[in-house]
Enzyme design. Structure first.
Site, PDB file in Angstrom:
ATOM      1  N   ARG A  59     -37.800  49.129  30.558  1.00 58.80           N
ATOM      2  CA  ARG A  59     -37.459  49.174  31.979  1.00 58.80           C
ATOM      3  C   ARG A  59     -37.797  47.849  32.669  1.00 58.80           C
ATOM      4  O   ARG A  59     -37.128  47.434  33.610  1.00 58.80           O
ATOM      5  CB  ARG A  59     -38.205  50.328  32.657  1.00 58.80           C
ATOM      6  CG  ARG A  59     -37.748  50.537  34.097  1.00 58.80           C
ATOM      7  CD  ARG A  59     -38.458  51.680  34.784  1.00 58.80           C
ATOM      8  NE  ARG A  59     -39.872  51.394  34.995  1.00 58.80           N
ATOM      9  CZ  ARG A  59     -40.733  52.242  35.539  1.00 58.80           C
ATOM     10  NH1 ARG A  59     -40.317  53.436  35.897  1.00 58.80           N
ATOM     11  NH2 ARG A  59     -41.983  51.914  35.706  1.00 58.80           N
ATOM     12  N   ARG A  90     -53.355  62.531  40.787  1.00 65.45           N
ATOM     13  CA  ARG A  90     -53.723  61.634  39.701  1.00 65.45           C
ATOM     14  C   ARG A  90     -55.201  61.729  39.385  1.00 65.45           C
ATOM     15  O   ARG A  90     -55.699  61.075  38.478  1.00 65.45           O
ATOM     16  CB  ARG A  90     -53.390  60.213  40.091  1.00 65.45           C
ATOM     17  CG  ARG A  90     -51.986  59.851  39.667  1.00 65.45           C
ATOM     18  CD  ARG A  90     -51.722  58.450  40.108  1.00 65.45           C
ATOM     19  NE  ARG A  90     -50.869  57.729  39.222  1.00 65.45           N
ATOM     20  CZ  ARG A  90     -49.544  57.745  39.301  1.00 65.45           C
ATOM     21  NH1 ARG A  90     -48.935  58.514  40.149  1.00 65.45           N
ATOM     22  NH2 ARG A  90     -48.837  56.995  38.480  1.00 65.45           N
ATOM     23  N   ARG A 140     -52.660  50.796  33.483  1.00 69.06           N
ATOM     24  CA  ARG A 140     -52.143  52.079  34.002  1.00 69.06           C
ATOM     25  C   ARG A 140     -52.415  53.194  32.983  1.00 69.06           C
ATOM     26  O   ARG A 140     -52.759  54.327  33.360  1.00 69.06           O
ATOM     27  CB  ARG A 140     -50.635  51.965  34.290  1.00 69.06           C
ATOM     28  CG  ARG A 140     -50.328  51.150  35.542  1.00 69.06           C
ATOM     29  CD  ARG A 140     -48.923  50.574  35.535  1.00 69.06           C
ATOM     30  NE  ARG A 140     -47.880  51.573  35.686  1.00 69.06           N
ATOM     31  CZ  ARG A 140     -46.588  51.317  35.455  1.00 69.06           C
ATOM     32  NH1 ARG A 140     -46.204  50.111  35.067  1.00 69.06           N
ATOM     33  NH2 ARG A 140     -45.696  52.270  35.609  1.00 69.06           N
ATOM     34  N   ARG A 182     -40.382  45.664  38.979  1.00 66.39           N
ATOM     35  CA  ARG A 182     -41.660  46.208  39.465  1.00 66.39           C
ATOM     36  C   ARG A 182     -42.819  45.321  39.024  1.00 66.39           C
ATOM     37  O   ARG A 182     -42.924  44.952  37.850  1.00 66.39           O
ATOM     38  CB  ARG A 182     -41.853  47.646  38.935  1.00 66.39           C
ATOM     39  CG  ARG A 182     -41.416  48.676  39.952  1.00 66.39           C
ATOM     40  CD  ARG A 182     -41.519  50.068  39.459  1.00 66.39           C
ATOM     41  NE  ARG A 182     -42.863  50.495  39.086  1.00 66.39           N
ATOM     42  CZ  ARG A 182     -43.210  51.754  38.908  1.00 66.39           C
ATOM     43  NH1 ARG A 182     -42.311  52.708  39.096  1.00 66.39           N
ATOM     44  NH2 ARG A 182     -44.423  52.073  38.549  1.00 66.39           N
TER      45      ARG A 182
HETATM   46  P1  AP5 Z   1     -39.372  57.155  34.718  1.00 65.85           P
HETATM   47  O1  AP5 Z   1     -38.588  58.383  34.954  1.00 65.85           O
HETATM   48  O2  AP5 Z   1     -39.289  56.050  35.717  1.00 65.85           O
HETATM   49  O3  AP5 Z   1     -40.895  57.535  34.440  1.00 65.85           O
HETATM   50  P2  AP5 Z   1     -42.067  57.781  35.465  1.00 65.85           P
HETATM   51  O4  AP5 Z   1     -43.000  58.715  34.797  1.00 65.85           O
HETATM   52  O5  AP5 Z   1     -41.513  58.156  36.801  1.00 65.85           O
HETATM   53  O6  AP5 Z   1     -42.653  56.286  35.464  1.00 65.85           O
HETATM   54  P3  AP5 Z   1     -43.382  55.451  36.589  1.00 65.85           P
HETATM   55  O7  AP5 Z   1     -43.540  54.057  36.039  1.00 65.85           O
HETATM   56  O8  AP5 Z   1     -42.686  55.535  37.893  1.00 65.85           O
HETATM   57  O9  AP5 Z   1     -44.745  56.171  36.637  1.00 65.85           O
HETATM   58  P4  AP5 Z   1     -46.118  55.688  37.119  1.00 65.85           P
HETATM   59  O10 AP5 Z   1     -46.868  56.945  37.185  1.00 65.85           O
HETATM   60  O11 AP5 Z   1     -46.722  54.607  36.319  1.00 65.85           O
HETATM   61  O12 AP5 Z   1     -45.758  54.948  38.490  1.00 65.85           O
HETATM   62  P5  AP5 Z   1     -45.871  55.373  39.995  1.00 65.85           P
HETATM   63  O13 AP5 Z   1     -44.752  54.728  40.697  1.00 65.85           O
HETATM   64  O14 AP5 Z   1     -46.051  56.845  40.134  1.00 65.85           O
HETATM   65  O15 AP5 Z   1     -38.988  56.608  33.272  1.00 65.85           O
HETATM   66  C1  AP5 Z   1     -39.526  55.399  32.789  1.00 65.85           C
HETATM   67  C2  AP5 Z   1     -38.447  54.711  31.915  1.00 65.85           C
HETATM   68  O16 AP5 Z   1     -38.190  55.515  30.757  1.00 65.85           O
HETATM   69  C3  AP5 Z   1     -37.090  54.540  32.620  1.00 65.85           C
HETATM   70  O17 AP5 Z   1     -36.512  53.330  32.230  1.00 65.85           O
HETATM   71  C4  AP5 Z   1     -36.283  55.759  32.125  1.00 65.85           C
HETATM   72  O18 AP5 Z   1     -34.905  55.501  32.131  1.00 65.85           O
HETATM   73  C5  AP5 Z   1     -36.824  55.928  30.718  1.00 65.85           C
HETATM   74  N1  AP5 Z   1     -36.817  57.338  30.283  1.00 65.85           N
HETATM   75  C6  AP5 Z   1     -37.156  58.436  31.010  1.00 65.85           C
HETATM   76  N2  AP5 Z   1     -37.057  59.552  30.263  1.00 65.85           N
HETATM   77  C7  AP5 Z   1     -36.685  59.138  29.025  1.00 65.85           C
HETATM   78  C8  AP5 Z   1     -36.433  59.824  27.786  1.00 65.85           C
HETATM   79  N3  AP5 Z   1     -36.557  61.155  27.688  1.00 65.85           N
HETATM   80  N4  AP5 Z   1     -36.102  59.086  26.701  1.00 65.85           N
HETATM   81  C9  AP5 Z   1     -35.968  57.735  26.793  1.00 65.85           C
HETATM   82  N5  AP5 Z   1     -36.179  57.021  27.923  1.00 65.85           N
HETATM   83  C10 AP5 Z   1     -36.539  57.734  29.031  1.00 65.85           C
HETATM   84  O19 AP5 Z   1     -47.259  54.691  40.423  1.00 65.85           O
HETATM   85  C11 AP5 Z   1     -47.414  53.293  40.506  1.00 65.85           C
HETATM   86  C12 AP5 Z   1     -48.810  52.951  41.012  1.00 65.85           C
HETATM   87  O20 AP5 Z   1     -48.986  53.488  42.336  1.00 65.85           O
HETATM   88  C13 AP5 Z   1     -49.987  53.532  40.226  1.00 65.85           C
HETATM   89  O21 AP5 Z   1     -50.324  52.728  39.123  1.00 65.85           O
HETATM   90  C14 AP5 Z   1     -51.084  53.576  41.295  1.00 65.85           C
HETATM   91  O22 AP5 Z   1     -51.642  52.295  41.521  1.00 65.85           O
HETATM   92  C15 AP5 Z   1     -50.327  53.967  42.525  1.00 65.85           C
HETATM   93  N6  AP5 Z   1     -50.278  55.431  42.715  1.00 65.85           N
HETATM   94  C16 AP5 Z   1     -49.179  56.231  42.574  1.00 65.85           C
HETATM   95  N7  AP5 Z   1     -49.491  57.503  42.837  1.00 65.85           N
HETATM   96  C17 AP5 Z   1     -50.810  57.529  43.144  1.00 65.85           C
HETATM   97  C18 AP5 Z   1     -51.710  58.558  43.491  1.00 65.85           C
HETATM   98  N8  AP5 Z   1     -51.336  59.844  43.564  1.00 65.85           N
HETATM   99  N9  AP5 Z   1     -53.005  58.221  43.728  1.00 65.85           N
HETATM  100  C19 AP5 Z   1     -53.413  56.946  43.667  1.00 65.85           C
HETATM  101  N10 AP5 Z   1     -52.608  55.908  43.340  1.00 65.85           N
HETATM  102  C20 AP5 Z   1     -51.311  56.202  43.077  1.00 65.85           C
END
Ligand code: AP5
Length: 210
Positions: free
Chosen positions: A145, A110, A162, A151
């Site tokens: 979602r 990230r 975000r 969440r």
């Molecule tokens: P989904 O597939 O869940 O999308 P995603 O990109 O996986 O979304 P996330 O919310 O999980 O991503 P994020 O990066 O914000 O969260 P993360 O958990 O990594 O799809 C989203 C929705 O859209 C669903 O309802 C799905 O059905 C729908 N959808 C999907 N494709 C579609 C399409 N083509 N058309 C229509 N609808 C569709 O991170 C959370 C937090 O953790 C961060 O904010 C940060 O604080 C921390 N964190 C995580 N990783 C790190 C890191 N590497 N370093 C530091 N902090 C970190």
């Protein structure tokens, strides 16, 4: 002053020896990283590790390390690099023990420093898949979602934060891997299946040996 984060001594020898392919999966919040990873796992049998899921599991475990993470994640900011990297390493080692033949590391890196640290301590990524989606679509997907996800970060205020973190910290990751010739930019505005067809076309070029 930021709290000192507990770190562990992790023996990476089995992971390095396995030398399996690693793919980074990058994209804004709600860009469909998790959705596409599920489909990739079903087709290619790679191990899917979501940095967000690993962090949420750590929070749920009630560990001291987890306790430090809640506030950061609810603010939409990034947790410290070392914490994420340690969790990813531990999960990779467990998967290697079970015979994993390769990894999708979802939501990582990230920030450019995360990618550099991972690659210097573990190994280089084979490709970086970037799911490119307009902010308006991301907000729409996440608010939809939010009705069922439970969440803590799926609310409009945290979603905005975000998105800001993505633009300021993660967008440079895209440029960095593009300049190294490893980036696959995928327009991810279409249907899940149309996007997956593009993913498959790109993975098939490099996974023939898996
Ligand atoms: P989904 O597939 O869940 O999308 P995603 O990109 O996986 O979304 P996330 O919310 O999980 O991503 P994020 O990066 O914000 O969260 P993360 O958990 O990594 O799809 C989203 C929705 O859209 C669903 O309802 C799905 O059905 C729908 N959808 C999907 N494709 C579609 C399409 N083509 N058309 C229509 N609808 C569709 O991170 C959370 C937090 O953790 C961060 O904010 C940060 O604080 C921390 N964190 C995580 N990783 C790190 C890191 N590497 N370093 C530091 N902090 C970190």
């Amino acid at each position: 002053m930021a709290p000192t984060v507990e770190r562990k001594n992790i023996n990476l020898a089995p992971l390095k020896a396995a030398n399996v392919p690693i793919f980074f999966i990058v994209g804004g919040p709600g860009s469909g990283k998790g959705t596409q990873c599920d489909k990739i796992v079903a087709k290619y049998g790679l191990t899917h590790l979501s940095s967000g899921d690993l962090l949420r599991d750590e929070v749920k475990s009630g560990s001291p390390r987890g306790a430090q993470l809640t506030a950061i994640m609810e603010s939409g900011a990034l947790v410290p690099l070392e914490v994420v990297l340690d969790l990813v390493k531990e999960a990779m080692l467990k998967a290697i023990e079970k015979g994993s033949k390769g990894f999708l590391i979802d939501g990582y890196p990230r920030e450019v420093a995360q990618g550099q640290q991972f690659e210097s301590e573990i190994q280089e990524a084979k490709l970086v898949l970037f799911f490119d989606v307009a902010e308006e679509t991301l907000v729409k997907r996440l608010l939809h979602r939010a009705q069922t996800s439970g969440r803590a970060d799926d609310n409009i205020d945290t979603i905005k934060k975000r998105l800001h973190t993505f633009v300021t910290s993660t967008a440079p990751v895209v440029d960095y891997y593009d300049s190294k010739g490893k980036l696959v930019r995928i327009n991810a505005e279409g249907s899940v299946d149309d996007i997956f067809a593009v993913v498959v076309a790109n993975l098939d070029k490099v996974t023939s040996k898996i």
